[in-house]
Every structure is written in structure tokens, then in C-alpha cells.
Design an enzyme around this catalytic site. Sequence first.
Site, PDB file in Angstrom:
ATOM      1  N   ASP A 165       0.848  -1.193   0.000  1.00 26.42           N
ATOM      2  CA  ASP A 165       0.000   0.000   0.000  1.00 26.42           C
ATOM      3  C   ASP A 165       0.885   1.245   0.000  1.00 26.42           C
ATOM      4  OD1 ASP A 165      -3.220   0.515   0.997  1.00 26.42           O
ATOM      5  OD2 ASP A 165      -1.825   2.201   1.065  1.00 26.42           O
ATOM      6  N   ILE A 166       0.481   2.247  -0.790  1.00 29.59           N
ATOM      7  CA  ILE A 166       1.284   3.475  -0.931  1.00 29.59           C
ATOM      8  C   ILE A 166       1.249   4.318   0.344  1.00 29.59           C
ATOM      9  CG2 ILE A 166      -0.501   5.050  -1.842  1.00 29.59           C
ATOM     10  CD1 ILE A 166       1.532   5.837  -4.031  1.00 29.59           C
ATOM     11  N   ASN A 182     -12.906  -3.118   2.633  1.00 30.75           N
ATOM     12  CA  ASN A 182     -13.824  -1.991   2.800  1.00 30.75           C
ATOM     13  C   ASN A 182     -14.790  -1.973   1.620  1.00 30.75           C
ATOM     14  OD1 ASN A 182     -12.517  -1.034   5.156  1.00 30.75           O
ATOM     15  ND2 ASN A 182     -10.974   0.020   3.922  1.00 30.75           N
ATOM     16  N   GLY A 191     -15.340   3.247   4.098  1.00 26.07           N
ATOM     17  CA  GLY A 191     -14.092   3.908   3.719  1.00 26.07           C
ATOM     18  C   GLY A 191     -13.484   3.429   2.425  1.00 26.07           C
ATOM     19  N   GLN A 192     -14.262   2.769   1.566  1.00 29.02           N
ATOM     20  CA  GLN A 192     -13.690   2.350   0.279  1.00 29.02           C
ATOM     21  C   GLN A 192     -13.408   3.579  -0.578  1.00 29.02           C
ATOM     22  OE1 GLN A 192     -16.062  -0.374  -2.101  1.00 29.02           O
ATOM     23  NE2 GLN A 192     -14.341  -0.797  -3.488  1.00 29.02           N
ATOM     24  N   HIS A 195     -10.326  -5.126  -3.300  1.00 23.95           N
ATOM     25  CA  HIS A 195      -8.988  -5.385  -2.766  1.00 23.95           C
ATOM     26  C   HIS A 195      -9.097  -5.815  -1.321  1.00 23.95           C
ATOM     27  CE1 HIS A 195      -9.955  -1.098  -2.334  1.00 23.95           C
ATOM     28  NE2 HIS A 195      -9.293  -1.119  -1.186  1.00 23.95           N
ATOM     29  N   HIS A 224      -7.048  -5.675   2.169  1.00 27.47           N
ATOM     30  CA  HIS A 224      -5.914  -5.128   2.922  1.00 27.47           C
ATOM     31  C   HIS A 224      -5.349  -6.246   3.809  1.00 27.47           C
ATOM     32  CE1 HIS A 224      -6.831  -0.734   2.349  1.00 27.47           C
ATOM     33  NE2 HIS A 224      -8.061  -1.209   2.152  1.00 27.47           N
TER      34      HIS A 224
HETATM   35  P1  5GP Z   1      -9.712   1.552   0.394  1.00 29.61           P
HETATM   36  O1  5GP Z   1      -9.742   2.883   1.106  1.00 29.61           O
HETATM   37  O2  5GP Z   1     -10.442   1.636  -0.934  1.00 29.61           O
HETATM   38  O3  5GP Z   1     -10.155   0.397   1.231  1.00 29.61           O
HETATM   39  O4  5GP Z   1      -8.191   1.257   0.099  1.00 29.61           O
HETATM   40  C1  5GP Z   1      -7.500   1.789  -0.984  1.00 29.61           C
HETATM   41  C2  5GP Z   1      -6.036   1.695  -0.644  1.00 29.61           C
HETATM   42  O5  5GP Z   1      -5.309   1.888  -1.830  1.00 29.61           O
HETATM   43  C3  5GP Z   1      -5.573   2.763   0.348  1.00 29.61           C
HETATM   44  O6  5GP Z   1      -5.020   2.135   1.495  1.00 29.61           O
HETATM   45  C4  5GP Z   1      -4.544   3.561  -0.434  1.00 29.61           C
HETATM   46  O7  5GP Z   1      -3.441   3.971   0.343  1.00 29.61           O
HETATM   47  C5  5GP Z   1      -4.140   2.593  -1.533  1.00 29.61           C
HETATM   48  N1  5GP Z   1      -3.728   3.236  -2.764  1.00 29.61           N
HETATM   49  C6  5GP Z   1      -4.374   4.240  -3.426  1.00 29.61           C
HETATM   50  N2  5GP Z   1      -3.703   4.581  -4.526  1.00 29.61           N
HETATM   51  C7  5GP Z   1      -2.605   3.778  -4.572  1.00 29.61           C
HETATM   52  C8  5GP Z   1      -1.519   3.664  -5.493  1.00 29.61           C
HETATM   53  O8  5GP Z   1      -1.426   4.380  -6.497  1.00 29.61           O
HETATM   54  N3  5GP Z   1      -0.572   2.724  -5.223  1.00 29.61           N
HETATM   55  C9  5GP Z   1      -0.652   1.912  -4.112  1.00 29.61           C
HETATM   56  N4  5GP Z   1       0.328   1.034  -3.944  1.00 29.61           N
HETATM   57  N5  5GP Z   1      -1.663   1.992  -3.234  1.00 29.61           N
HETATM   58  C10 5GP Z   1      -2.625   2.918  -3.457  1.00 29.61           C
END
Ligand code: 5GP
Length: 114
Positions: free
Chosen positions: A30-31, A87, A93-94, A100, A102
Site C-alpha cells: 500500500d502506498i 472496505n 471507507g472504500q 482489494h 488489505h
Molecule cells: P480503500 O480505502 O479503498 O479500502 O483502500 C485503498 C487503498 O489503496 C488505500 O489504502 C490507499 O493507500 C491505496 N492506494 C491508493 N492509490 C494507490 C496507489 O497508487 N498505489 C498503491 N500502492 N496503493 C494505493
Amino acid sequence: MCGCIFCKMASREIPANILYEDDLCMVFEDINPQAPIHLLVIPKKHITSLNDAGDEDGALLGHLLGAVARAAKEKKIDGSGYRTVINTNAEAGQTVFHLHIHVLGGRRLGWPPG
Ligand code: 5GP
Ligand code: ZN
């Protein structure tokens, strides 16, 4: 053209720190990590959220969980413990609308989650 950021990562249009990849899935860092180990496991096939996974995706979902366990072992957090999170939609919080999982570990995680 699909504008989805995780589809672009799956097709290598956007770079990622990839830990594992096969025909069906990809595991990358994760970034914006929320724990010392924070990985994302994605299907290469675009599925918008868990709500959009159909009966035909059952084997794929199982495959993703297998990739979670494999990645946890590789990162040596299988023994200490780790959390898997999906999520789904706004209140959870998606923010990226490509399914995906986590994988969080490397520190003690609080419960219940915020
Ligand atoms: P969500 O909030 O949808 O459950 O999780 C999305 C996740 O994707 C977040 O934890 C966010 O940091 C990660 N993310 C968003 N953009 C990027 C990216 O460009 N590269 C990587 N490696 N992770 C990303
Ligand atoms: Zn996608």
C-alpha cells in the site's frame, strides 16, 4: 479504456512494489501504509466491490485468500498475526473501487476498528 488505478497496476501501466503475482491476482505494498506491513491483494479482473462479486467469482475469492496467507507467511507475520480487511462502499471507507483485500500486520492492532 478502463480508468481504474488498480487495473492499471495489474497491467503494469502504473508501477507498484509487487510482492507476488500470478494469472489471477497481484499482491503489492500500500502506498500509504497504516501498519509496518500493509499489503493489498487484488484480482486482476476488475470487480468494483465485494457487492459485485458473483457466484462465478467464488473460486477467485478463495484464490485471493490463499494469496493473503502466502504473503503473510512471506512477510513473516503469519505467526504474530495480521488482519485482513475489505472496505465496501462509502461508510466503510472504500476509496478505490476495484475489489482489494488489505493485509495489515507488524504491530498490535486495535479492536474494534475505527
Ligand atoms: P480503500 O480505502 O479503498 O479500502 O483502500 C485503498 C487503498 O489503496 C488505500 O489504502 C490507499 O493507500 C491505496 N492506494 C491508493 N492509490 C494507490 C496507489 O497508487 N498505489 C498503491 N500502492 N496503493 C494505493
Ligand atoms: Zn479495476
